[in-house]
Scaffold this motif. Sequence first.
Motif, short mmCIF file in Angstrom:
data_model
loop_
_atom_site.label_atom_id
_atom_site.label_comp_id
_atom_site.label_asym_id
_atom_site.label_seq_id
_atom_site.Cartn_x
_atom_site.Cartn_y
_atom_site.Cartn_z
N LEU A 28 -6.23 -46.38 -58.83
CA LEU A 28 -7.02 -45.30 -58.22
C LEU A 28 -6.42 -44.84 -56.89
N GLU A 29 -5.93 -45.81 -56.08
CA GLU A 29 -5.30 -45.46 -54.79
C GLU A 29 -4.04 -44.62 -55.01
N SER A 30 -3.24 -45.05 -56.02
CA SER A 30 -2.01 -44.31 -56.34
C SER A 30 -2.36 -42.88 -56.78
N CYS A 31 -3.38 -42.81 -57.65
CA CYS A 31 -3.81 -41.47 -58.11
C CYS A 31 -4.35 -40.63 -56.94
N ASN A 32 -5.11 -41.31 -56.10
CA ASN A 32 -5.67 -40.59 -54.95
C ASN A 32 -4.57 -40.08 -54.02
N TYR A 33 -3.53 -40.91 -53.81
CA TYR A 33 -2.40 -40.49 -52.97
C TYR A 33 -1.71 -39.27 -53.58
N GLU A 64 -1.45 -35.48 -52.16
CA GLU A 64 -0.19 -34.77 -52.01
C GLU A 64 -0.24 -33.42 -52.73
N LYS A 65 -0.78 -33.47 -53.96
CA LYS A 65 -0.91 -32.23 -54.72
C LYS A 65 -1.84 -31.25 -54.00
N THR A 66 -2.94 -31.85 -53.47
CA THR A 66 -3.90 -30.99 -52.74
C THR A 66 -3.24 -30.34 -51.53
N GLU A 123 -0.08 -29.80 -51.12
CA GLU A 123 0.89 -28.80 -51.59
C GLU A 123 0.19 -27.52 -52.01
N LEU A 124 -0.96 -27.74 -52.75
CA LEU A 124 -1.73 -26.55 -53.16
C LEU A 124 -2.27 -25.79 -51.95
N GLU A 125 -2.75 -26.56 -50.97
CA GLU A 125 -3.24 -25.91 -49.75
C GLU A 125 -2.13 -25.16 -49.03
N ARG A 126 -0.95 -25.83 -48.97
CA ARG A 126 0.19 -25.15 -48.32
C ARG A 126 0.57 -23.87 -49.06
N ILE A 127 0.60 -24.00 -50.41
CA ILE A 127 0.93 -22.81 -51.22
C ILE A 127 -0.13 -21.73 -51.00
N ARG A 128 -1.40 -22.18 -50.98
CA ARG A 128 -2.48 -21.23 -50.77
C ARG A 128 -2.39 -20.57 -49.39
N GLU A 129 -2.09 -21.41 -48.38
CA GLU A 129 -1.94 -20.85 -47.02
C GLU A 129 -0.80 -19.85 -46.97
N GLU A 130 0.32 -20.21 -47.64
CA GLU A 130 1.46 -19.29 -47.66
C GLU A 130 1.08 -17.98 -48.34
N GLU A 131 0.32 -18.13 -49.46
CA GLU A 131 -0.11 -16.92 -50.15
C GLU A 131 -1.02 -16.08 -49.27
#
Length: 535
Positions: free
Chosen positions: A127-132, A136-138, A140-148
């Motif tokens: 669960l910790e690995s998945c959460n990490y 990271e994905k979140t 990245e998505l936030e960064r992509i969203r911010e860039e957009e």
Amino acid sequence: MKSNKIKFITKFSLYLIFIILALGIVFVLALENFLYTSLKNLGIEELISQKIVRDFNFLSLGFIFFTIFFCVVASFLFFRPLENSFKEIQEFIKKIVSGDFKERLKIKSGDEIEKLAEGLNFLINNLESCNYRLKEKTKELERIREEEVILRIRERARREEVEKRLEDLEKSRIALMNILEDVEEERKRVEEEKNKTLTIVENFVDGLLIFDRDKKLILINPQAEIFLQAEKREIIGKSIKDLEKIPGFKKIFEIIGPEIQPCFRETIQMEENLILELTSLPIVSEKEKIGNLIILHDITREKYLDQLKTEFVSLVAHQLRTPLSGIKWSLKMMLDGDLGPLLQEQKDFLKKAWTANERLIRLVNDLLDVTKIEEGRFLYKLEEKDIIKIIEDVFNSYLDTAKEKKITFELEKLKDNFPPLKVDEEKIKVAIQNLIENALIYTLPEGRVTVTTDLQNGNFFFKVKDTGIGIPKKVQDRIFTKFFRASNATKIDTEGSGLGLFITKNIIEAHGGKIWFESEEGKGTTFYFTLPLSK
């Protein structure tokens, strides 16, 4: 937590007691029935059988209660470790729910609970690995969203900026078109004004010359060409120094000089039949001098008429002087009794005639003085004289007049020794008489007239101060002109000619001196003049 634990043990103990009690009662009842039947079958007495059954029941109940007690103690001892393990698991799950994946279960019970803890630890690791990875994905998505979002904002801003620039350009284009239209209209208006101005200048009766800031001639009208006998195409663009070489400009250059000095109504004798009045003015724009304007006004006719008038006044004055002198001496003889004794009434009448004749004689003399001034031949006898003695003689001659009017009349000499001055005694005496006489005439009774003499800045200084009617401010600039009298002065003295101050000013200036005054209506007047000391 303690409350939950007690509830759990209590519930479990009650359930266990209930079960044991129920089973024990069923077992005892069954065994009691079996025992009673067996004893009865064996032929034992009923009382003995009942006693045996009662003892059996008592032992059975004791055994049941002992069993219940043992179960309760055993359950408490058995479930306590389980409780601690469950408590640890509960705290662990709370931390996991709150997002803390760092903790791990450390249960070493050697039973299924330990295996459960190991399974949970393994699950939490995954669960910790998945959460990490999820974080990271979140990110990245936030960064992509911010860039957009940033790209959208930039795009929108760029689009708005482009639209605004297009709008501004359109407004600028419209404004520029309006400005161009206004400029064109203004250009036409300026062109019209320029043409009007040039037409006025070309047809102006006075000669006009305009120089730029470099002292170069940029405009001359036809009338100035006639006065200066010069052609426009030959002199336009030339400097004032170059124009000096042209015959028509020499006399103008003598007055204005190479720097084109300002002057006002200076008279120039250009030719025998041409007299011009020269005025030079600076042309100023926004407090900056940008050129000079020279105006040439033809005063030949005015000078000719002035000359005729002067000659006529001189002729009439000379013609009147002789008969007036005859009348004066005739009246003198009659008043002195040379022609016989006179009645008092006759004497009074002759005295009035004498006074009127004296006034006429003085007017004739003033007119003759004016003609001499205008002809430039006013001073005849310039000699070194004691100016203080001249002033004292004039001052003393008016003591009786001041006494009759009850005026305080004083002479102040701020210096004891005055050097002699080169003056025309007769004329300077006239100037001093005019100033003192005016002060006495226009000062009311109980007033004061003070005559002061001094030396200041290398000049002889003279002052007459009175407490009279004063001169109205609006007419002070006309006080030294011919035939002028202020309205408040005519109410006091109706017989003045208005020539006294004009003659006085010309006498002082002919001696190289300067005359001026200070006055306030209703409070008095002070006249000053200075004369240069003899060299």
